[in-house]
Design a protein around this motif. Structure first.
Motif, PDB file in Angstrom:
ATOM      1  N   UNK A 153       1.509  16.112   4.767  1.00  0.00           N
ATOM      2  CA  UNK A 153       1.995  14.697   4.355  1.00  0.00           C
ATOM      3  C   UNK A 153       1.939  14.760   2.862  1.00  0.00           C
ATOM      4  N   UNK A 154       3.246  14.477   2.193  1.00  0.00           N
ATOM      5  CA  UNK A 154       3.178  14.488   0.873  1.00  0.00           C
ATOM      6  C   UNK A 154       2.716  12.917   0.188  1.00  0.00           C
ATOM      7  N   UNK A 182       3.473  -0.775  10.128  1.00  0.00           N
ATOM      8  CA  UNK A 182       3.852   0.777  10.297  1.00  0.00           C
ATOM      9  C   UNK A 182       3.841   1.384   8.861  1.00  0.00           C
ATOM     10  N   UNK A 183       3.981   2.536   8.852  1.00  0.00           N
ATOM     11  CA  UNK A 183       3.855   3.350   7.602  1.00  0.00           C
ATOM     12  C   UNK A 183       5.058   4.415   7.744  1.00  0.00           C
ATOM     13  N   UNK A 184       5.516   4.643   6.555  1.00  0.00           N
ATOM     14  CA  UNK A 184       6.840   5.456   6.568  1.00  0.00           C
ATOM     15  C   UNK A 184       6.273   6.776   5.655  1.00  0.00           C
ATOM     16  N   UNK A 185       6.316   7.805   6.441  1.00  0.00           N
ATOM     17  CA  UNK A 185       5.705   9.187   5.836  1.00  0.00           C
ATOM     18  C   UNK A 185       6.860  10.281   5.427  1.00  0.00           C
ATOM     19  N   UNK A 186       6.333  10.760   4.239  1.00  0.00           N
ATOM     20  CA  UNK A 186       7.251  11.754   3.681  1.00  0.00           C
ATOM     21  C   UNK A 186       6.505  12.961   3.811  1.00  0.00           C
ATOM     22  N   UNK A 187       7.127  13.900   4.544  1.00  0.00           N
ATOM     23  CA  UNK A 187       6.381  15.464   4.677  1.00  0.00           C
ATOM     24  C   UNK A 187       6.854  16.360   3.911  1.00  0.00           C
ATOM     25  N   UNK A 218       0.760  -1.121   0.125  1.00  0.00           N
ATOM     26  CA  UNK A 218      -0.155  -0.008   0.011  1.00  0.00           C
ATOM     27  C   UNK A 218       0.886   1.235  -0.004  1.00  0.00           C
ATOM     28  N   UNK A 219       0.492   2.347  -0.669  1.00  0.00           N
ATOM     29  CA  UNK A 219       1.380   3.673  -0.737  1.00  0.00           C
ATOM     30  C   UNK A 219       0.135   4.815  -0.931  1.00  0.00           C
ATOM     31  N   UNK A 220       0.449   5.908  -0.717  1.00  0.00           N
ATOM     32  CA  UNK A 220      -0.456   7.154  -0.902  1.00  0.00           C
ATOM     33  C   UNK A 220       0.736   8.184  -1.507  1.00  0.00           C
ATOM     34  N   UNK A 221       0.063   9.021  -2.337  1.00  0.00           N
ATOM     35  CA  UNK A 221       0.975  10.280  -2.897  1.00  0.00           C
ATOM     36  C   UNK A 221      -0.108  11.400  -3.263  1.00  0.00           C
ATOM     37  N   UNK A 222       0.260  12.427  -3.067  1.00  0.00           N
ATOM     38  CA  UNK A 222      -0.633  13.593  -3.310  1.00  0.00           C
ATOM     39  C   UNK A 222      -0.685  13.830  -4.693  1.00  0.00           C
ATOM     40  N   UNK A 223      -1.610  14.381  -5.339  1.00  0.00           N
ATOM     41  CA  UNK A 223      -1.582  14.939  -6.996  1.00  0.00           C
ATOM     42  C   UNK A 223      -0.469  15.556  -7.069  1.00  0.00           C
TER      43      UNK A 223
END
Length: 230
Positions: free
Chosen positions: A201-202, A216-221, A115-120
């Motif tokens: 959060x980016x 756990x999640x690794x988060x890029x700010x 799983x992952x997430x990224x902003x537009x």
């Protein structure tokens, strides 16, 4: 022996001499009056000064000194605590930006093998580098053992402070749910929803196995203020 008899004074001359003395007498009288007035003003000033010096005693009346051994010691009161204005503003902002559990995050997540997430506007290479450990993890938040409301508050504060101090990459441990009823992770889905709602959060990805894996999640700010000395 013959004596010269004094001649009688001329009456007109005598009258003129007395007339010449009148201004002198008037000047002497005025000088005496001025001295008397100055003396009166001096005595009045002394009387007022004496009355002012004894004003408190006259108002209070007779007093007696305290007996020795019962002296009162006065101490300066402690200054009042400063008002935590900034903290109050932060808390108010937290309330305004309260994280919702009803936020639909499913359409925003990239679900592949992990799983992952990224902003537009954020490219796939960012999540690929994040998953590959391109950014070193600078801080970690462990939500184990917290109730949902406690975890929400802790996560919001953690992300806000991390961004404020210039951190770029952090880890959030939500657990795998092995100890939860039905062995279902309670916080995992909620943490994903909360992070998506945080503008700092980016992107985030599921952590590598050595960094916590599915727990756990690794988060890029977003880039924030630089840390002191950075």
């Amino acid at each position: 022996m013959r004596y010269n008899r004094p001649q009688p004074m001329n009456a007109a001359l005598t009258a003129r001499s007395f007339a010449d003395l009148k201004p002198l007498r008037r000047a002497l009288q005025e000088a005496a009056q001025q001295r008397a007035e100055r003396e009166r003003l001096r005595r009045e000033a002394e009387r007022r000064a004496r009355a002012e010096r004894h004003l408190f005693a006259d108002a209070v009346g007779p007093v007696q000194p305290l007996k020795r051994g019962h002296e009162r010691r006065w101490s300066t009161p402690e200054p009042p605590e400063p008002l935590p204005v900034q903290r109050a503003l932060d808390e108010e902002r937290v309330l305004r930006e309260s994280l919702s559990d009803e936020f639909d995050v499913t359409t925003l997540l990239d679900v592949d093998d992990q799983l992952s997430f990224r902003r537009p506007g954020i490219g796939l290479d960012v999540t690929r580098k994040l998953r590959g450990g391109h950014w070193s993890i600078q801080r970690q938040l462990d939500l184990h053992g917290l109730r949902t409301d406690e975890a929400r508050e802790a996560l919001g504060e953690f992300i806000r402070l991390a961004h404020r101090t210039g951190l770029r990459c952090v880890r959030v441990v939500h657990g795998k749910g092995l100890g939860s009823p039905g062995r279902t992770p309670v916080l995992k889905g909620r943490v994903q929803r909360w992070l998506v709602q945080k503008k700092e959060v980016l992107a985030f990805v599921q952590a590598r196995p050595l960094d916590g894996g599915a727990g756990a999640l690794v988060v890029l700010l977003q880039p924030g203020r630089r840390r002191p000395g950075g």
